[in-house]
Scaffold this active site. Structure first.
Site, PDB file in Angstrom:
ATOM      1  CG  ASP A  86      -2.189   0.724   1.112  1.00  0.00           C
ATOM      2  OD1 ASP A  86      -2.332   1.497   0.153  1.00  0.00           O
ATOM      3  OD2 ASP A  86      -3.061   0.558   1.988  1.00  0.00           O
TER       4      ASP A  86
ATOM      5  CG  ASN B 199      -2.758   4.373   2.371  1.00  0.00           C
ATOM      6  OD1 ASN B 199      -3.713   4.423   1.619  1.00  0.00           O
ATOM      7  ND2 ASN B 199      -2.365   3.250   2.960  1.00  0.00           N
TER       8      ASN B 199
ATOM      9  CG  ASP C  67      -9.553   2.513  -0.285  1.00  0.00           C
ATOM     10  OD1 ASP C  67      -9.103   1.379  -0.511  1.00  0.00           O
ATOM     11  OD2 ASP C  67      -8.901   3.397   0.295  1.00  0.00           O
TER      12      ASP C  67
HETATM   13  C1  DGJ Z   1      -5.866   1.838   2.034  1.00  0.00           C
HETATM   14  C2  DGJ Z   1      -6.297   0.605   1.287  1.00  0.00           C
HETATM   15  O1  DGJ Z   1      -6.825   0.938   0.048  1.00  0.00           O
HETATM   16  C3  DGJ Z   1      -7.273  -0.159   2.142  1.00  0.00           C
HETATM   17  O2  DGJ Z   1      -7.753  -1.282   1.443  1.00  0.00           O
HETATM   18  C4  DGJ Z   1      -6.610  -0.557   3.423  1.00  0.00           C
HETATM   19  O3  DGJ Z   1      -5.555  -1.446   3.145  1.00  0.00           O
HETATM   20  C5  DGJ Z   1      -6.094   0.666   4.145  1.00  0.00           C
HETATM   21  N1  DGJ Z   1      -5.263   1.465   3.298  1.00  0.00           N
HETATM   22  C6  DGJ Z   1      -5.330   0.287   5.376  1.00  0.00           C
HETATM   23  O4  DGJ Z   1      -4.728   1.344   5.985  1.00  0.00           O
END
Ligand code: DGJ
Length: 696
Positions: free
Chosen positions: A452, A454, A521
């Site tokens: 991931d 983020n 998501d």
């Molecule tokens: C973002 C991802 O898209 C989610 O599926 C999940 O893994 C979260 N991060 C976890 O922090």
């Protein structure tokens, strides 16, 4: 023969197309042709010349050079812009030689050179004949004794035939709402789409399709392509105003610089493009085939049905909660259990822990192995979530290495989701991540990693960079690829999934290391139909992981939600402890059905029959590799009654062969199904999954 030289022209033939370029009388490498396969060399148009003269519009401005450098009286977008050691910013590339490269594919290298500055440009062309795609990249070699600064180093410029007003299709979106398809007519000027966010981004994707405004899913000429790069990128679709269009694509030149030292080579990422006469659907299938046959690491591995615990437990992860979910998942037929965020040291919420990739001692006092053993004893494989590029300020790693993150010394280090970005351009950071992840994979029986990422970048500084700190943009992505490559070579059995808060890192570059992409998501079934349609423009169902979650639970039938996710690589992401025995039994039924049809979905061809973004009645069809079996999914979202649904016209069938469609008593010819179609009756938020069988 895939590569043919006729005089001073080169013709690259794929199964159905020809791409040709050659030298004009000035020795400049110019584009000649891109379209249906040329049977006879006499059909090849001559290499364009720069003839005539005008004070403001010199003809060289319009010359369709294969790799134009900024120089002279050219005001179109160049591929290359450099500054020489003496501050001269004018690059003239003349032909030097051509040679065949040793490769498992037909591969031609054309070398151009600026004779004054000894800058050599090696243009690579690889022919993917079976998918009608040409792959191109460039190597820039400094043969001189002085550094050369690169200020733009794109991978390609593509030239669809001149004289057409093109429609440009591309994808845009945002977090939780990715892959909107937009089609717009180009007008004179430059339409730019790009990423400056360090990743490919949710906002735009380096994919394009060009058509004359009249192509459909099934008919019409389409020129299409994509860039294989997971960092900042830029696409310039330029209508020159002189009845010609060109499309330039590569690493973004925004805040980019690269000091090419004597003897060094800069290699651009690969760009891929193709041509079809059979519309947008065929264009997508060419890219799907390329991705499946040439890019992903495990092309012939069927993806297991997975369960992911993120939405069920969020950060409240511990062994008992995971085992309870694993037991329920195993009973339903799930094959891979993935523990998401929350398992590592100090990870109570999203404010701490990133960087410290050992099991949290409070949650897992005996480590992860007891949980993994229980998961495998249930007959499932085990997968794990990581976010290696990130660090929380509240972590042991950051306390030990505050200099490892991207930052400017005089500026605040701004966090996104409470996290900072490790500078993957740094070799010490790469070595640390390699060692940490290698240990994790060596010490545990892990067969799947969800990787991931983020946050978007801010303060992209590298204070102690040994060279120009702006090289970070490219070196970061190289660092990411290096880590993935190292792990893949040491742990070839592990499947990697590319996730960046959903579809923020979805591109043909990362797919050389990752077999799957977490698309969004957003798991609302109706929204997902639209997102999946956009994603399918370039990515095959095989790489599209899709979960059934608790979104829309109680509002939309479970069958509908399963059918949506069965259009890709099926996963489950709901809180199974809340599901009723009836829901779990129904889920088990659909999982069993999916296992039966998944070779058709994951290895077959995809046909978008009706668009969910254009109609509340949509459908998608898959056909097996041998054409003998198919699956049709149809969805009705909201449509006021009474509404007679139009018959669904199937695609890709043999017109002469007989096919049975589930639920229809009489078999019919492929021609019948493709032209008369299949009548369907569906109520609001009802869906259908129908099998198609070719009869002997
Ligand atoms: C973002 C991802 O898209 C989610 O599926 C999940 O893994 C979260 N991060 C976890 O922090």
């Amino acid at each position: 023969m895939s590569i043919q030289q006729i005089g001073s022209s080169w013709l690259l033939h794929t199964q159905n197309t020809t791409y040709a370029f050659g030298l004009n009388s000035l020795g400049l490498l110019v584009h000649q042709y891109w379209g249906p396969r040329i049977a006879s060399p006499s059909a090849l148009p001559p290499a364009p010349e720069s003839e005539g003269w005008a004070s403001f519009n010199h003809p060289e401005h319009l010359l369709p050079e294969e790799y134009p450098a900024w120089a002279g009286m050219k005001f179109v977008e160049p591929c290359l812009k450099v500054t020489a050691h003496d501050q001269v910013r004018d690059t003239v590339l003349v032909f030097q030689d051509s040679q065949a490269e040793v490769d498992d594919l037909p591969h031609l290298v054309i070398t151009l050179q600026d004779p004054v500055y000894a800058l050599r440009v090696r243009l690579h062309y690889r022919v993917h004949a079976e998918s009608d795609i040409i792959e191109r990249w460039a190597e820039l070699v400094n043969d001189s004794a002085a550094p050369i600064r690169l200020e733009r180093a794109f991978s390609v410029q593509w030239h669809p035939p001149a004289g057409t007003a093109y429609r440009f299709s591309h994808l845009y979106g945002r977090w939780n709402d990715e892959f909107h398809l937009v089609r717009e007519t180009l007008t004179p000027g430059v339409k730019v789409i790009e990423s400056r966010r360090l990743t490919t981004s949710h906002h735009h994707n380096p994919w394009f399709a060009l058509d004359g405004g009249d192509a459909s899913e099934t008919q019409g000429e389409v020129w299409f392509g994509a860039l294989g790069w997971s960092g900042n990128w830029k696409l310039c679709a330029e209508d020159t105003g002189f009845a010609s269009t060109r499309l330039s694509l590569g690493v973004n030149d925004f805040d980019f610089a690269w000091d090419l030292q004597p003897g060094e080579t800069f290699t651009t990422p690969s760009a891929y493009a193709g041509y079809t006469q059979e519309g947008f659907g065929a264009a997508s299938r060419c890219l799907h085939q390329l991705i499946r046959s040439r890019l992903i690491p495990h092309p012939r591995a069927l993806h297991p049905v997975l369960y992911n615990s993120w939405e069920a437990t969020l950060f409240d992860v511990d062994a008992p909660s995971q085992i309870r979910l694993a037991q329920l998942a195993a009973q339903m037929g799930v094959e891979l259990f993935v523990m998401d965020d929350g398992w590592f040291k100090g990870r109570r919420d999203d404010r701490a822990g990133l960087g410290d990739w050992s099991p949290d001692p409070l949650k897992f006092p005996h480590g992860l192995n007891p949980l993994i053993q229980q998961v495998t004893a249930l007959g499932m494989r085990f997968g794990l979530w990581v976010e290696p590029e990130m660090v929380n300020p509240d972590s042991d790693l950051y306390r030990a290495h505050p200099d490892w993150v991207l930052h400017f010394p005089t500026r605040q280090r701004r966090t996104g989701r409470n996290q900072l970005i490790l500078n993957l351009a740094r070799p010490d950071v790469q070595a640390h991540l390699n060692q940490m992840l290698d240990e994790l994979l060596s010490q545990h029986d892990i067969s799947f990693i969800k990787w991931d990422m983020n946050r978007a970048v801010s303060e992209p500084g590298w204070p102690d960079a040994p060279r120009d700190p702006r090289e970070m943009w490219v070196r970061y992505t190289h660092g990411l690829y290096h880590i993935l490559e190292t792990l893949r070579s040491r742990h070839p059995q592990v499947t990697f999934q590319s996730c960046s808060g959903g579809g923020g890192r979805a591109d043909l570059g990362v797919l050389r290391y990752a077999d799957q992409i977490w698309v969004s998501d957003n798991t609302e079934a109706a929204a997902r139909l639209r997102i999946q349609e956009g994603f399918s423009q370039l990515f095959p169902a095989q790489v599209m992981e899709a979960w059934v979650t608790d979104a829309n639970r109680g509002q939309i039938p479970l069958s509908f939600r399963f059918h949506v996710s069965m259009c890709g690589s099926l996963g489950i992401g709901g809180n199974l402890t809340q599901w009723s025995p009836q829901e779990r039994a129904e889920a088990a039924h659909w999982i069993a059905v999916y296992k039966d049809i998944r070779p058709i979905i994951q290895f077959g061809s995809q046909f978008r029959l009706r668009s969910p973004s254009q109609s509340p009645f949509s459908a998608v069809q898959y056909l097996s590799e041998d054409g003998a079996a198919g699956v049709l999914f149809a969805f009705r979202t909201h449509l006021p009654d009474p509404a007679a649904l139009p018959p669904l016209r199937l695609q890709g069938l043999d017109p002469q062969a007989l096919y049975a469609v589930e639920g229809v008593p009489e078999p019919h010819s492929g021609a019948y199904w493709m032209h008369t179609g299949l009548p369907l009756v569906l109520g609001n938020f009802e869906s259908a999954l129908l099998r198609i069988t070719r009869l002997p």
